[in-house]
Enzyme design. Structure first.
Site, PDB file in Angstrom:
ATOM      1  N   ASP A 139       0.829  -1.214   0.000  1.00 29.99           N
ATOM      2  CA  ASP A 139       0.000   0.000   0.000  1.00 29.99           C
ATOM      3  C   ASP A 139       0.863   1.264   0.000  1.00 29.99           C
ATOM      4  O   ASP A 139       0.452   2.294   0.539  1.00 29.99           O
ATOM      5  CB  ASP A 139      -0.921   0.057   1.236  1.00 29.99           C
ATOM      6  CG  ASP A 139      -1.988  -1.022   1.205  1.00 29.99           C
ATOM      7  OD1 ASP A 139      -2.273  -1.529   0.125  1.00 29.99           O
ATOM      8  OD2 ASP A 139      -2.518  -1.353   2.272  1.00 29.99           O
ATOM      9  N   CYS A 193     -17.626 -16.288  -8.125  1.00 27.44           N
ATOM     10  CA  CYS A 193     -18.733 -15.610  -7.447  1.00 27.44           C
ATOM     11  C   CYS A 193     -20.087 -16.082  -7.992  1.00 27.44           C
ATOM     12  O   CYS A 193     -21.091 -16.045  -7.279  1.00 27.44           O
ATOM     13  CB  CYS A 193     -18.610 -14.097  -7.612  1.00 27.44           C
ATOM     14  SG  CYS A 193     -17.319 -13.350  -6.587  1.00 27.44           S
TER      15      CYS A 193
END
Length: 375
Positions: A139, A193
């Site tokens: 990050d 999914c």
């Protein structure tokens, strides 16, 4: 690199080093993310990054790791599980006078932990590769880490835009090590999914505007962590008792039934942050806040936004005279920003007691008429 070691063998050795360093997932991919550039640009054009100006600051460099670090040929993507014990029990969210803090933030800040381990991994590779160009990221740079993780086979991007893994769900951190050697790449996994839209349905603010697209401006994680200034009134009731982040889309995900508690001591919940009372946290002055959040990702929002978020949560809590008094007492010692949220919270508490009074009055009148009190 020693001539006796081929890249395939080196990749296997790097994976073992990564495991030895405590990483729970490993994969390798090339640097081509061109297929993601159009979608990323559209996301920016829609303003879905909100006040996160850094998302747009470097243009398409986020999709071009070899521009971020010239000479990069491969990206090593790693996973580190963080789920604390009993974290899938959502009892805290059902206790409106307690504070809910996103599960990733109840322990120690992961950034330094992962970066230090990636640096050690880099140093091990350097013993085998002369003149290695490498750089670790957690990050900490303009890079699309989730598409890279997906390409490296760590999982697939779910409809909530987080990486999902069929064996461990989504409660894990990601990190990258850019390297200048042509290691063999991993095989991506198939998206699984299916027709499930549980994460879209459960989102308190409907921030998942379509499958695989999140309007950050509506996301409670963005609102409670990234956003400066006032919290839009339209989202305050939806916050409930969430004061730092939101895990709803992960908690509802069927794949997270496979999530396992992390063995990392650093990620175990701190006593003060596991399921604390809102009033206790609201009483912290800045010195206490800084002390209790030392080494925690929570510290980055600062004391002012901490109080801002808690004030909203107290407004959403059931009526208590102690809550109203605490809000009034705190109002005299905080910034105008926090005062505005305290005023909102007091008004919400007042509305609750007015509602209670109206209900009591109806019951008394019903009794007077000889009718059952519940009518």
């Amino acid at each position: 690199m020693n001539e006796s070691i081929c890249y395939q063998q080196l990749a296997q050795q790097i994976e073992q080093w990564a495991i030895d360093l405590g990483f729970t997932g490993f994969g390798i991919c090339d640097t081509d993310l061109s297929q993601h550039e159009a979608a990323f640009q559209q996301w920016l054009d829609n303003g879905y990054h909100g006040g996160m100006e850094y998302m747009a600051r470097h243009g398409m460099m986020r999709a071009r790791p070899n521009e971020l670090l010239p000479g990069t040929l491969r990206v090593i993507s790693v996973r580190l599980d963080y789920l604390p014990p009993d974290a899938l029990i959502v009892s805290t969210m059902k206790e409106p006078t307690n504070a809910y803090i996103s599960r990733y933030a109840t322990g120690r800040d992961y950034h330094k932990i992962m970066r230090n381990r990636l640096k050690k991994l880099q140093q091990k590779i350097e013993t085998q590769v002369e003149g290695l160009i490498a750089r670790p990221f957690v990050d900490s740079a303009p890079i699309l880490e989730r598409p890279l993780a997906e390409k490296a086979g760590l999982g697939w991007v779910g409809k909530h835009t987080l990486i999902l893994n069929q064996d461990v769900g989504s409660f894990f951190f990601l990190g990258e090590l850019l390297v200048s050697i042509p290691l063999p790449v991993s095989e991506p996994v198939k998206e699984q999914c299916g027709s499930c839209v549980a994460c879209i349905t459960i989102c308190p603010t409907q921030a998942i505007v379509e499958p695989y697209v999140v309007d950050g401006r509506r996301c409670l994680s963005y609102i409670t962590i990234e956003k400066f200034g006032e919290i839009p009134v339209e989202f305050r009731k939806a916050m409930g008792n969430r004061i730092y982040g939101c895990d709803d889309c992960q908690l509802i995900c069927p794949w997270n039934k496979f999530a396992q508690a992390s063995s990392e001591d650093d990620f175990k919940p701190r006593k003060d942050l596991h399921s604390p009372q809102l009033l206790s946290l609201f009483a912290w002055d800045e010195a206490t806040f800084l002390k209790r959040t030392e080494g925690s990702p929570i510290r980055r929002i600062g004391h002012e936004r901490w109080l801002r978020n808690i004030a909203v949560a107290l407004g959403n809590a059931p009526y208590e005279e102690a809550i109203v008094q605490a809000l009034k007492d705190k109002r005299e010692e905080v910034s105008e920003l926090v005062q505005e949220h305290i005023d909102w919270a007091i008004a919400q508490q007042q509305e609750k007691t007015n509602s209670i009074n109206r209900k009591t009055l109806r019951m008394l009148k019903a009794v007077e008429r000889g009718m059952p009190a519940h009518q």
